[in-house]
Every structure is written in structure tokens, then in C-alpha cells.
Design an enzyme around this catalytic site. Structure first.
Site, short mmCIF file in Angstrom:
data_model
loop_
_atom_site.label_atom_id
_atom_site.label_comp_id
_atom_site.label_asym_id
_atom_site.label_seq_id
_atom_site.Cartn_x
_atom_site.Cartn_y
_atom_site.Cartn_z
N GLU A 243 -5.10 -8.46 -0.76
CA GLU A 243 -5.86 -8.30 0.48
C GLU A 243 -7.28 -7.90 0.12
OE1 GLU A 243 -4.55 -5.59 3.49
OE2 GLU A 243 -2.44 -6.11 3.26
N GLU B 178 0.80 -1.22 0.00
CA GLU B 178 0.00 0.00 0.00
C GLU B 178 0.84 1.28 0.00
OE1 GLU B 178 -2.93 -0.39 3.10
OE2 GLU B 178 -3.77 -2.22 2.23
#
Length: 501
Positions: free
Chosen positions: A278, A160
Site C-alpha cells: 500500500e 498492519e
């Protein structure tokens, strides 16, 4: 009342992309006994192919150290713990889906960290040392596990980086530099190793366009694209123990899958695999929605349809043995895990176990039903009734007509709902004990068992119609197989001679 006619002649395929990968907290948790016990059960009853987690290079694994030799600090690479961890995964038929991160403290350019376990999220202070570290790690994996095995492991660069919490200043150009150095280091060990990114999260799909453009312009290798997906809106209340959010409809996540897949198709890398490394409803490890039956009913459509757009999508995570916000504070605390503390299976665990029973031939699918056929001719279906509104009376009736030939059939069902296999509700009734006794944990485990029912049907040529009534957030698995009746092989069999029958 909804009526569904299933077509036996369907040639659809139901891919198992939903079980290609599963998420875990930081890799160091794999040194805990309960973590491994949870993982063993998950593999026995569901059986994922890969596992992905944070912290490969975090200091608790201890790969990167420095020692002083003749007055000079030199890198020392220690693989004691990571070998133990990866050995444990492979023994359970799980391959690592490697996430390169976070930054070892001795290589960090700043002290910004994330989570209670302090994962450093800054670029390296010396890219040459970073490059040497990546080469050493990659070569060690090959030396220990063999090139043929390691070539099946994807290497994802960072986590991220489009979020300031996970990458200092969310600096895109610095991430591209990190990616370029890292991928070239890995490829220098063996060019066939699969490497990708950018593992972004949130509505920043422009990052993916820019990432692919950078790789093209700079001739940087990229073997897959990765992204994360959550459907929770900003929190409307945050307390010391809980994080409350509303959820968007499940279609929002599927739209993100589809949108990025189309983006890849329209790029210079149209055939690249696309992995969701995810996903979940909420991105918070203290959101109670994760403990509920709603979470299971909500994700049913994602499991049913997500594989149409992505090569894998990895649920975050398999276990509540998880410490991003410190050690869990209670039995049920809103943790991501399929498996709760004390080996208590949560409703979403059963959703995955149900999907693991499906066949590979897709006969029918809509927003709340999937019907499949196995190689042996048996049929397996899952129906669910997602209810996001508050209240009790949201039952849904559906008739499903299955094209079965004449003969006897055995049907069994397993059900989770607000009433059945809902240990969170039982825990509430107990008074929400933070640290339940062993006896209370056993009660919770018993309460987590789905309702089982069975019947025998005599089909006379028109097929079989199942009349289902689904309660709020109920998920039902039904398996139907032909009966091979062996009653006549028991001489003198007469159940009427038994009292009460």
C-alpha cells in the site's frame, strides 16, 4: 531555466514495478457493478498485474460458516462469492495478491473491529480451526484455478499488525504466532506457494528486523517482505467530511523504500523480494488531496524512482468505490481512488496512464523529468512541476535536448494541471454537488480529459530541443516518433484550395 541534455547511448532500464500491483478496498466491493466497470477501464488504459485488498475472510464474503450436525457445531466453507470475485479479476488479467484477513466473527477471540464494515482484528479463538480454514482456502484455490496459477499468487499474512487499530494491542508476539501457524498451513498444501509479511505501516521498521529474526530462529518460511508507505503528517483538522494533513516531501517515501531494502540486504534473507503493498500521500480516505492535481505531481517522482528499490509498489486504491468510513458522502470526498465516482478520471489516474506510455530504456531521469525510448525508437518523456507552497506563480521552464537524427518527427503531448483535467476544480465551480445529476457527471467526465497538443518538427542534424514551461502542479506527457510522410500518394492533394487554409 533548466537545460537537460539527453544521452542516446544510455543503457539504463526503467522497470515497470510501479504497475505490478494495485490496491482495492475490501474484496466484497467487487460484487458491485460500478467497481467492475472502473476496474475494466483501469486495466484497458493502464494494465496492472496484481490486485490486493482487505477482507478475504470477512463475513460479507462468507467463506467461514458453522453448521450444526448431530448437535455439534462444525465448520462449513463457502466459496461462492470469492470464486465470483477472483474470476472477475482473472478475466481482466489481474492475479490476486492475497492478504490473509480479517478474522471471521465465529473464529474471533474478541469483538474489536475496524472500519464501517467491521473487519475483526483479533487473533483466532481456536488456532486449530484457523489452521484448518487456511488449508481449506488454499486447497480450494488450487482445485479451482490450478497449482501452476496459484503458485504465481503471493500470500501476505494480515494487514498492519504494528497498529493497534488493525491488530489487537499491536501484539507482536501474537502476530508472529499467527504468521507461523498460517504460513505452515499454506505450505502444508504446497511448499512452493509464496508467503510473506509483516505488512506493517508507519515508522516501525524494527518490526521487520524482529520479524526476520523470528523467522530465522524458529525456522519459519518467509518468501518476501512487505510494508506500507504514506507521507502525510498527523492531521491538523478533522471534520465530519474531511481529514486535513500536510505532506512530507516525496523523498521521505523513497527513503523508506531504500531503508527497508538495505535492512533486508543486511539480514539473513538478503535476496528476499520487497513489496510495498500500500502507498499513497495521505492514509485517510477523506483527505481532499487525493482529488487534486497536486497528488499527481507529488507521486510522479515516486513512480519514476520507486522501482529502483522495491519489486512492486501498490497504489491504494484504483477506485473511489470504497467504504472504510461508510458509503462515500459526495462525488469528490477525498477518496483514495484513481477513478472517481461516476467513472470520472482523477488527475492521478492520468499520471498512471502517462507512465504506462513510457518505454523500457531509460535515457534520462531527475527529480522532475524522465525520458525513455521504446523498442521502435520513439521517445517518450514525462515532466512535472510539483508545487507544495500555496499561491499561483510557480512556473518552471526547462529545455530538453533530444538526440534525434535528421528527418521529420511528430510530437504529441497530453497535459494535466490546475487548469486542465482537473474535475475537482470544476466540481467546486458547480457548487460541490454531493450527488450530481447525470448531466453534471458528464460535464465532470469531459473536464477530466487532458489537454492534447501536437506538432511536426523538421530536425536538421543537431537534435531537437523542447522548450517547456510548466505551470503549478502540471504533469506533461510528450511522445515523439519519426514521420512516415505519405502525402505524395494522394494525387491532386492541395490544401490551399480549401477556404481559410
Amino acid at each position: 531555466m533548466t537545460t537537460i541534455q539527453v544521452n542516446k547511448e544510455s543503457d539504463g532500464i526503467f522497470p515497470d514495478n510501479w504497475k505490478k500491483c494495485i490496491g482495492t478496498g475490501r474484496l466484497g466491493l467487487a460484487l458491485q457493478q460500478e467497481y467492475l466497470e472502473h476496474l475494466k477501464t483501469v486495466q484497458q488504459e493502464i494494465g496492472f498485474s496484481y490486485i490486493r485488498g482487505h477482507g478475504l475472510l470477512h463475513d460479507d464474503i462468507g467463506i467461514y460458516r458453522e453448521v450444526e450436525v448431530d448437535g455439534e457445531k462444525k465448520p462449513f466453507y463457502n466459496f461462492t462469492y470469492i470464486d465470483r470475485i477472483f474470476d472477475s479479476f482473472l478475466e481482466l488479467n489481474l492475479k490476486p495478491f492475497i492478504e490473509i484477513g480479517f478474522m471471521p466473527k465465529l473464529l474471533a477471540s474478541d469483538d474489536q473491529t475496524i472500519f464501517a464494515w467491521e473487519g475483526n482484528v483479533t487473533p483466532p479463538n481456536d488456532y486449530h480451526k484457523w489452521e484448518s480454514l487456511i488449508k481449506a482456502v488454499t486447497q480450494h484455490f488450487i482445485d479451482r484455478y490450478g497449482l501452476e496459477e496459484v503458485l504465481t499468487w503471493p500470500f501476505e499474512i494480515w494487514n498492519e499488525p504494528n497498529l493497534v487499530n488493525f491488530w489487537k494491542d499491536a501484539d507482536k508476539e501474537e502476530y508472529f504466532r499467527l504468521y507461523q501457524v498460517t504460513v505452515n498451513a499454506i505450505k502444508s498444501v504446497d511448499p512452493a506457494i509464496e508467503v510473506g509479511g509483516p505488512a506493517i505501516c508507519g515508522g516501525s521498521d524494527e518490526w521487520i528486523k524482529d520479524f526476520l529474526t523470528f523467522c530465522k530462529n524458529e525456522n519459519v518460511p518467509v518468501d518476501f517482505v512487505s510494508r506500507h508507505a504514506y507521507t502525510s503528517r498527523p492531521p491538523h483538522k478533522v471534520t465530519a467530511d474531511y481529514y486535513y494533513q500536510e505532506l512530507a516531501e516525496p523523498d521521505k517515501m523513497l527513503h523508506e523504500f531504500k531503508n527497508v531494502r538495505q535492512m533486508i540486504k543486511e539480514s539473513e534473507y538478503s535476496d528476499l523480494p520487497f513489496h510495498i503493498t500500500e502507498y499513497n500521500t495521505s492514509y485517510s480516505p477523506i483527505n481532499p488531496v487525493h482529488d487534486t492535481t497536486l497528488n499527481a505531481a507529488y507521486l510522479a517522482k515516486i513512480l519514476s524512482e520507486g522501482g529502483d528499490y522495491v519489486d512492486s509498489f501498490s497504489y491504494w486504491t484504483f477506485s473511489d468505490v470504497f467504504e472504510e468510513l461508510d458509503v462515500p458522502k459526495a462525488q469528490f470526498h477525498g477518496g483514495f481512488g484513481l477513478m472517481g465516482l461516476g467513472h470520472v478520471r482523477k488527475p492521478t489516474y492520468h499520471l498512471f496512464a502517462f507512465f504506462n506510455r513510457l518505454g523500457s530504456k531509460l535515457l534520462y531521469r531527475d527529480d522532475q523529468v524522465i525520458v525513455t525510448e521504446k523498442e521502435d525508437g520513439s521517445m517518450v518523456l514525462i515532466a512535472w512541476n510539483l508545487v507544495m507552497e500555496k499561491g499561483e506563480e510557480f512556473n518552471r521552464s526547462v529545455d530538453i535536448h533530444l538526440p534525434l537524427g535528421e528527418g521529420k518527427y511528430f510530437a504529441s503531448s497530453q497535459t494535466i494541471s490546475e487548469t486542465y483535467a482537473n474535475p475537482w476544480k470544476v466540481w467546486q465551480q458547480m457548487g460541490r454537488p454531493r450527488f450530481p445529476t447525470k448531466a453534471q457527471v458528464e460535464t465532470l467526465k469531459q473536464s477530466a480529459i487532458p489537454l492534447f497538443e501536437s506538432a511536426q518538427y523538421d530536425v536538421m542534424g543537431e537534435g531537437l530541443t523542447l522548450d517547456l514551461s510548466l505551470t503549478k502542479n502540471e504533469v506533461k506527457l510528450i511522445e515523439i516518433e519519426a514521420v512516415k510522410d505519405e502525402s505524395e500518394t494522394y494525387p491532386g492533394l492541395d490544401d490551399s484550395l480549401i477556404d481559410s487554409y
